[in-house]
Write a protein that holds these residues in place. Structure first.
Motif, mmCIF file in Angstrom:
data_model
loop_
_atom_site.group_PDB
_atom_site.id
_atom_site.type_symbol
_atom_site.label_atom_id
_atom_site.label_comp_id
_atom_site.label_asym_id
_atom_site.label_seq_id
_atom_site.Cartn_x
_atom_site.Cartn_y
_atom_site.Cartn_z
ATOM 1 N N VAL A 1 0.898 -1.077 0.013
ATOM 2 C CA VAL A 1 0.105 0.021 -0.175
ATOM 3 C C VAL A 1 0.979 1.071 -0.017
ATOM 4 N N VAL A 2 1.829 1.248 1.078
ATOM 5 C CA VAL A 2 2.652 2.443 0.912
ATOM 6 C C VAL A 2 3.507 2.450 -0.296
ATOM 7 N N THR A 3 3.859 1.433 -0.928
ATOM 8 C CA THR A 3 4.781 1.843 -2.038
ATOM 9 C C THR A 3 3.983 2.252 -3.162
ATOM 10 N N MET A 4 2.535 1.693 -3.328
ATOM 11 C CA MET A 4 1.726 2.309 -4.364
ATOM 12 C C MET A 4 1.377 3.743 -4.349
ATOM 13 N N LEU A 5 1.202 4.153 -3.108
ATOM 14 C CA LEU A 5 0.643 5.597 -2.783
ATOM 15 C C LEU A 5 1.950 6.240 -2.829
ATOM 16 N N ASN A 6 3.323 5.948 -2.470
ATOM 17 C CA ASN A 6 4.422 6.505 -2.970
ATOM 18 C C ASN A 6 4.739 6.940 -4.244
ATOM 19 N N LYS A 7 4.579 5.889 -4.903
ATOM 20 C CA LYS A 7 4.904 6.026 -6.291
ATOM 21 C C LYS A 7 3.967 6.980 -7.112
ATOM 22 N N MET A 8 2.573 6.972 -6.728
ATOM 23 C CA MET A 8 1.754 7.654 -7.340
ATOM 24 C C MET A 8 1.766 9.259 -6.855
ATOM 25 N N PHE A 9 1.949 9.569 -5.669
ATOM 26 C CA PHE A 9 2.000 10.840 -5.171
ATOM 27 C C PHE A 9 3.345 11.406 -5.457
ATOM 28 N N THR A 10 4.375 10.790 -5.780
ATOM 29 C CA THR A 10 5.544 11.261 -6.231
ATOM 30 C C THR A 10 5.558 11.832 -7.645
ATOM 31 N N MET A 11 4.659 11.093 -8.279
ATOM 32 C CA MET A 11 4.263 11.350 -9.800
ATOM 33 C C MET A 11 3.517 12.944 -9.684
ATOM 34 N N PHE A 12 2.612 12.951 -8.872
ATOM 35 C CA PHE A 12 1.892 14.103 -8.405
ATOM 36 C C PHE A 12 2.840 15.414 -8.082
ATOM 37 N N ASP A 13 3.682 14.893 -6.942
ATOM 38 C CA ASP A 13 4.753 15.815 -6.292
ATOM 39 C C ASP A 13 5.520 16.676 -7.788
ATOM 40 N N GLU A 14 6.127 15.647 -8.427
ATOM 41 C CA GLU A 14 6.846 16.222 -9.612
ATOM 42 C C GLU A 14 6.166 17.183 -10.462
ATOM 43 N N ARG A 15 4.717 16.757 -10.879
ATOM 44 C CA ARG A 15 4.031 17.621 -11.769
ATOM 45 C C ARG A 15 3.732 18.937 -11.124
ATOM 46 N N ALA A 16 3.440 18.802 -9.779
ATOM 47 C CA ALA A 16 2.939 20.137 -9.254
ATOM 48 C C ALA A 16 4.266 21.226 -9.121
ATOM 49 N N GLN A 17 5.534 20.583 -8.973
ATOM 50 C CA GLN A 17 6.724 21.368 -8.865
ATOM 51 C C GLN A 17 6.695 21.810 -10.406
ATOM 52 N N ARG A 18 6.541 21.315 -11.462
ATOM 53 C CA ARG A 18 6.651 21.741 -12.782
ATOM 54 C C ARG A 18 5.623 22.792 -13.063
ATOM 55 N N GLU A 19 4.366 22.471 -12.672
ATOM 56 C CA GLU A 19 3.304 23.322 -12.839
ATOM 57 C C GLU A 19 3.368 24.632 -12.206
ATOM 58 N N GLY A 20 3.930 24.745 -11.064
ATOM 59 C CA GLY A 20 3.756 25.867 -10.138
ATOM 60 C C GLY A 20 2.534 25.424 -9.038
ATOM 61 N N ILE A 21 2.291 24.668 -8.709
ATOM 62 C CA ILE A 21 1.341 24.262 -7.820
ATOM 63 C C ILE A 21 1.744 23.950 -6.529
ATOM 64 N N GLU A 22 1.148 24.638 -5.482
ATOM 65 C CA GLU A 22 1.504 24.288 -4.124
ATOM 66 C C GLU A 22 0.665 23.068 -3.350
ATOM 67 N N LYS A 23 1.633 21.828 -3.265
ATOM 68 C CA LYS A 23 0.900 20.829 -2.546
ATOM 69 C C LYS A 23 0.827 21.241 -1.051
ATOM 70 N N ILE A 24 -0.304 21.192 -0.370
ATOM 71 C CA ILE A 24 -0.597 21.370 0.832
ATOM 72 C C ILE A 24 -0.219 20.109 1.690
ATOM 73 N N LYS A 25 -1.092 18.955 1.454
ATOM 74 C CA LYS A 25 -0.654 17.845 2.259
ATOM 75 C C LYS A 25 -1.503 16.512 1.712
ATOM 76 N N THR A 26 -1.124 15.550 2.217
ATOM 77 C CA THR A 26 -1.776 14.246 1.975
ATOM 78 C C THR A 26 -2.441 13.675 3.131
ATOM 79 N N ILE A 27 -3.726 13.051 3.124
ATOM 80 C CA ILE A 27 -4.436 12.643 3.907
ATOM 81 C C ILE A 27 -4.926 11.011 3.664
ATOM 82 N N GLY A 28 -4.191 10.195 4.070
ATOM 83 C CA GLY A 28 -4.607 8.585 3.562
ATOM 84 C C GLY A 28 -4.146 8.815 2.034
ATOM 85 N N ASP A 29 -5.480 8.319 1.349
ATOM 86 C CA ASP A 29 -5.493 8.469 -0.140
ATOM 87 C C ASP A 29 -5.678 9.778 -0.731
#
Length: 628
Positions: free
Chosen positions: A478-506
């Motif tokens: 579960v942790v591996t799956m979430l980490n892989k997907m949210f890492t992709m989200f984080d990288e995109r947020a950094q490229r797009e200039g979006i401020e990640k606030i937090k993650t809560i569970g999924d």
């Protein structure tokens, strides 16, 4: 003797050349000796050419000494004796070794430890031999020391060749660790050159002083001299270095009872040493006497013999019966006299003052008793003290500058480390907080950080059916799956200039438009970001056995943002805008972007939406919403 001196000269020059090879860390060609200027520019120590010059002077003077008595001479019995200028040959033999010694010391860092010790030992052997040669006469100390040094150097060279063979070094290279020279400023480099000069000058001057002190204590052997006196003196002539008188005592004479034709008389002689710094160590005297003369057997202050009508007198030596006072008694110290005499029977008309007198003597110069030499030695000693002081002072300055340079280098390294640590800390902080908030928190760590923004676009997304999916997986999966997907989200947020606030569970929460300006492009950027998230999920599914779907909800409006807590603090946002965005996500459809009317109004110029759908939002009532 010529062979030994030439060998010493060639050995000194060859050793210096050998040392320079280790300093340059390569095999040198003797042709460099023909181009001193270019060679010194290429790093060859200038001392090599000084040693060569001294050796050439030594060879020239050695050649001259073979035809003169410059350094040594042989007497009638072919016995070797030192001449007045013998210490000059010692100095010429000593200086090349001292200069080579300074080269070794000055380039210690460029030499391997075993090479440094071997070369130093080879320099020490001849130096000790030369000193012993001055102190103890009659043993070939220089030959002996050169032999020991050669054996030592040969053994060390064999060891070096073994190391070169086993290390497979190229033939033209000398085995030696690569030495990284320290960077010096031009001023420091000049100071190093000056210090090397004063080191060489001081050590050479020290060697000369040592030779002069030993020579002063032991004395300088002067060549044998012969005085032929045509008109004998009856009293001392102080203008002469040595004056000899030999007269018949006017009061002590008598007729020989056995031979009436002869007169018996006491003959008195005096040797006057008028020299201020020279000791007469050995002497002999001869004067014509007629036939039918005889000498009373003594004992007297001298050994008297008659031979071929000559009265011969010599200094009593050890073992002679005439040596009744000890051999030192018969040496004549500066400005002193020695009386000698005998009873001799000669014809009545014999007068020694009418005869030619021959006086031969050997002497030793004692320089310390000479005022001019004392002044010269004192000046040399003063110059030695001054040069040594300058050398030590320059060396101290160089060491201080080296320490300062090391400190500066250490400070720079520590500054770089601190800068890197600061950058890591800032990077870590920026992973938690927006850039502006991070700066404010750093500047005012104890203040309450909270701001109200007029127009922020908030996104919520979560995984459809996550509870069921996670129930069929291990915790690690579960942790591996979430980490892989949210890492992709984080990288995109950094490229797009979006401020990640937090993650809560999924669930994943982000915001755009965190600025005090009412009109901004936060909504447009957030829609572009949301479409990218859908692409990221598709990419994730292509490489995963588990196929995931997400819901996305977006809302725009005013909200409050701030930092909560002092330890493990978190940056968060509050307000109806956030609540409605969460409601958009929870009421949305899988793999669809669900937005409110305020977000649609800010993005409809670039994006098309479905017809509106009304939903009941807690605390807000019925609201029109749209799907992209």
């Amino acid at each position: 003797m010529l062979r030994i001196q030439l060998q010493s000269a060639f050995d000194a020059d060859a050793l210096c050349f050998y040392v320079c090879e280790f300093i340059k860390q390569s095999r040198l060609n003797f042709s460099l000796l023909l181009n001193p200027k270019s060679s010194t520019k290429n790093g060859i120590p200038v001392q090599l050419f000084i040693v060569l010059f001294l050796c050439l002077i030594g060879i020239l003077l050695i050649a001259v000494s073979q035809f003169t008595n410059l350094f040594y001479y042989f007497d009638k019995n072919n016995l070797y004796h030192r001449s007045t200028f013998y210490p000059v040959s010692i100095v010429l033999g000593l200086l090349p070794g001292i200069i080579t010694f300074t080269i070794i010391l000055q380039n210690k860092k460029k030499l391997a430890k075993n090479v440094f010790i071997s070369l130093l030992a080879y320099c020490a052997f001849p130096f000790i031999g030369i000193i012993l040669l001055l102190i103890v006469y009659g043993f070939p100390w220089v030959d002996f020391s050169l032999g020991l040094g050669a054996l030592h150097l040969f053994y060390s060279s064999i060891k070096l060749m073994e190391l070169e063979f086993y290390s497979r070094e190229q033939e033209h290279k000398i085995l030696n660790p690569i030495y990284k020279a320290e960077l010096h400023t031009s001023e420091t480099q000049k100071r190093v050159v000056r210090n090397h000069f004063w080191q060489t000058f001081s050590l050479c001057l020290g060697g000369i002083l040592l030779v002069l002190v030993i020579v002063s204590i032991k004395g300088i052997s002067l060549s044998e001299k012969t005085l032929v006196i045509e008109e004998p003196y009856s009293e001392n002539d102080v203008s002469k270095s040595v004056c000899v008188t030999f007269i018949r005592n006017a009061e002590k004479h008598w007729i020989d009872g056995d031979d009436p034709d002869r007169t018996g008389a006491q003959y008195d002689g005096v040797i006057f040493n008028n020299m201020k710094s020279t000791i007469i160590t050995d002497w002999k005297f001869s004067i014509f006497v007629p036939e039918n003369s005889s000498v009373d057997p003594g004992p007297w202050n001298g050994t008297f013999t008659l031979s071929e009508n000559y009265l011969n007198v010599r200094k009593p030596h050890d073992g002679d019966k005439e040596n009744i006072h000890g051999s030192d008694f018969y040496t004549i110290t500066p400005l002193k006299t020695l009386g000698f005499g005998c009873i001799m029977y000669t014809p009545h008309d014999y007068q020694p003052l009418n005869q030619m007198l021959v006086f031969t003597y050997s002497s030793i110069l004692k320089p310390l008793t000479n005022t001019i030499f004392d002044i010269f030695l004192g000046l040399l000693f003063v110059i030695f003290i001054i040069s040594t002081t300058i050398m030590l002072f320059e060396g101290k300055l160089i060491r201080v500058e080296e320490e300062n340079r090391k400190l500066e280098s250490t400070v720079k390294e520590r500054t770089k480390e601190l800068e890197a640590e600061k950058n890591r800390s800032e990077s870590l902080l920026l992973n938690i907080l927006p850039k502006e908030i991070a700066k404010e928190l750093t500047a005012h760590p104890d203040s309450t950080i909270a701001k109200q923004y007029p127009n922020v676009t908030v996104l919520f997304t979560d995984i459809v059916g996550f509870t069921k999916i996670s129930g069929e997986m291990t915790a690690e999966e579960v942790v591996t799956m979430l980490n892989k997907m949210f890492t992709m989200f984080d990288e995109r947020a950094q490229r797009e200039g979006i401020e990640k606030i937090k993650t809560i569970g999924d669930a994943y929460m982000a915001a755009a438009g965190l600025t005090l300006e009412q009109y901004n492009d936060g909504a447009l950027r957030m829609i572009r970001f949301a479409k990218g998230l859908l692409e990221d999920v598709k990419t994730f599914n292509e490489n995963s056995d588990i196929k995931l779907q997400i819901r996305l909800g977006i809302n725009s409006g005013a909200l409050v943002a701030g930092v909560i807590g002092k330890t493990k603090f978190i940056y968060d946002i509050w307000g109806d805008t956030v609540n409605v965005a969460s409601r958009m996500e929870s009421t949305g459809l899988p793999m669809k972007i669900h937005v409110t009317e305020t977000t649609k109004a800010q993005t409809s110029s670039l994006y098309q939406y479905s017809k509106n759908t009304e939903i009941d939002v807690k605390g807000k009532g019925m609201m029109k919403t749209y799907f992209l």
